[in-house]
Design a protein around this motif. Structure first.
Motif, PDB file in Angstrom:
ATOM      1  N   CYS A 147       0.844  -1.210   0.000  1.00 62.76           N
ATOM      2  CA  CYS A 147       0.000   0.000   0.000  1.00 62.76           C
ATOM      3  C   CYS A 147       0.868   1.245   0.000  1.00 62.76           C
ATOM      4  N   ALA A 186     -14.344  -3.673   1.842  1.00 57.43           N
ATOM      5  CA  ALA A 186     -14.516  -2.224   2.012  1.00 57.43           C
ATOM      6  C   ALA A 186     -13.909  -1.759   3.340  1.00 57.43           C
ATOM      7  N   ALA A 187     -14.064  -2.574   4.390  1.00 56.67           N
ATOM      8  CA  ALA A 187     -13.495  -2.199   5.695  1.00 56.67           C
ATOM      9  C   ALA A 187     -11.961  -2.267   5.651  1.00 56.67           C
ATOM     10  N   ALA A 240     -10.251  -1.737   2.977  1.00 57.89           N
ATOM     11  CA  ALA A 240      -9.900  -0.553   2.173  1.00 57.89           C
ATOM     12  C   ALA A 240      -9.871   0.690   3.060  1.00 57.89           C
ATOM     13  N   GLU A 241     -10.834   0.784   3.975  1.00 54.67           N
ATOM     14  CA  GLU A 241     -10.869   1.940   4.892  1.00 54.67           C
ATOM     15  C   GLU A 241      -9.620   1.974   5.764  1.00 54.67           C
ATOM     16  N   TRP A 242      -9.223   0.788   6.251  1.00 53.01           N
ATOM     17  CA  TRP A 242      -8.007   0.708   7.071  1.00 53.01           C
ATOM     18  C   TRP A 242      -6.812   1.245   6.276  1.00 53.01           C
ATOM     19  N   GLN A 292      -6.760   3.109   3.597  1.00 52.05           N
ATOM     20  CA  GLN A 292      -6.907   4.511   3.225  1.00 52.05           C
ATOM     21  C   GLN A 292      -6.525   5.429   4.387  1.00 52.05           C
ATOM     22  N   ALA A 293      -6.940   5.027   5.606  1.00 49.87           N
ATOM     23  CA  ALA A 293      -6.627   5.840   6.788  1.00 49.87           C
ATOM     24  C   ALA A 293      -5.129   5.824   7.063  1.00 49.87           C
ATOM     25  N   ARG A 294      -4.520   4.672   6.837  1.00 50.73           N
ATOM     26  CA  ARG A 294      -3.091   4.528   7.125  1.00 50.73           C
ATOM     27  C   ARG A 294      -2.224   5.185   6.052  1.00 50.73           C
ATOM     28  N   PRO A 329      -2.926   7.835   3.335  1.00 45.99           N
ATOM     29  CA  PRO A 329      -3.905   8.748   2.743  1.00 45.99           C
ATOM     30  C   PRO A 329      -3.729   8.947   1.233  1.00 45.99           C
ATOM     31  N   TYR A 349      -7.376  -7.176   8.156  1.00 45.66           N
ATOM     32  CA  TYR A 349      -7.250  -5.718   8.142  1.00 45.66           C
ATOM     33  C   TYR A 349      -8.595  -5.028   8.386  1.00 45.66           C
ATOM     34  N   SER A 350      -9.687  -5.760   8.141  1.00 42.78           N
ATOM     35  CA  SER A 350     -10.998  -5.186   8.437  1.00 42.78           C
ATOM     36  C   SER A 350     -11.282  -5.302   9.932  1.00 42.78           C
TER      37      SER A 350
END
Ligand code: UDP
Length: 265
Positions: A99, A120-121, A123-125, A127-129, A131, A198-199
């Protein structure tokens, strides 16, 4: 530009790329930079057991570009077969590093597989880590078989450079072999339960257990009913297979030496 073939070893007839984690990441980065279509699998002891009885999975692994060596069982097998394994190259540890690299290079990532909401969850992890990471889609892996073409078209339309396919072995490897070209992705990796970790759906083993090579035991404790056959029976069967290979290699070596002695006397 073509990527040079990395050093390989063979465990129970499966050819594996013997790289350290840093080198594996660098190889993926090089494939992306060269836009060289690359199919990647992470092969653990369970995969070897599946391959031993599933000819189609065996063929898919043989045709995959890079089959990395995943887990303590493979390290033990390498030691027994006198083919030292350099590192534990698994998708779960690679993921954050991949990533980070994709974010730096501005490449697009698609997450496909796992139960609804899990990709999706994950992906959120990510994305937050990271940006700057461009996640161009996430989609679950539970849909009727006839929706496959629509999933592949969605990945193509997303413009993904890298697709992570989390359907479990051997399904994910077969999916990648069938759909890699049509998906338009440059690199596709089969990643098993990665999104579940990761979710946060399934906790990952603490670092000390991973360092001791006991991640499988932690997973077994989490989901004993689903995993006892894979790990309790599977590990014994795996060691039996490797023990058989060792005996065969030893007797072939003894025979070769006897023939050599007879020839030279
Ligand atoms: N899975 C899926 N569709 C299916 C069957 C499985 O998306 O039809 C997902 C499942 O939810 C899980 C992953 O595939 O996220 C496989 O996980 P498993 O723990 O079996 O794989 P491993 O990490 O051990 O390879």
């Amino acid at each position: 530009m073509s990527i040079p073939a990395p050093a390989s070893i063979s465990i129970h007839g499966i050819r594996l790329v013997n790289l350290a984690m840093d080198e594996a990441l660098a190889a993926i980065e090089a494939a992306l930079a060269a836009r060289q279509p690359t199919r990647i699998s992470f092969v653990n002891a369970d995969c070897i057991n599946i391959a031993a009885v599933d000819a189609s999975y065996r063929e898919t692994l043989a045709s995959t570009d890079w089959a990395f060596i995943d887990g303590i069982g493979m390290r033990i097998a390498g030691r027994i077969m006198d083919q030292p394994v350099r590192d534990n190259v698994n998708g779960t540890d690679l993921f954050p590093r991949l990533c980070e690299s994709l974010a730096q290079q501005g490449q697009r990532l698609f997450l496909y597989g796992a139960q609804p909401g899990v990709a999706a969850a994950a992906a959120e992890w990510a994305q937050a880590r990271f940006p700057g990471l461009q996640i161009c889609g996430a989609r679950d892996g539970y849909h009727p078989a006839h929706a496959e073409a629509e999933v592949v078209a969605g990945i193509r339309a997303s413009g993904a450079d890298v697709v992570l396919v989390a359907l479990g072995a051997p399904r994910q490897e077969a999916w990648i072999a069938r759909n890699m070209a049509a998906s338009g992705a440059i690199v596709a990796l089969g990643v098993g339960g990665l999104f579940d970790y990761y979710s946060g759906r399934i906790p990952r083993a603490p670092l000390w257990m991973r360092r001791l090579g006991l991640e499988w035991l932690f997973r077994l404790i989490q989901e004993p009913r689903r995993l006892w056959r894979r790990y309790v029976v599977g590990n014994v069967v795996f060691l039996g297979r490797i023990g058989g290979d060792w005996l065969r290699a030893r007797s072939e070596g003894t025979l070769a030496r006897a023939l050599e002695t007879r020839r030279s006397s």
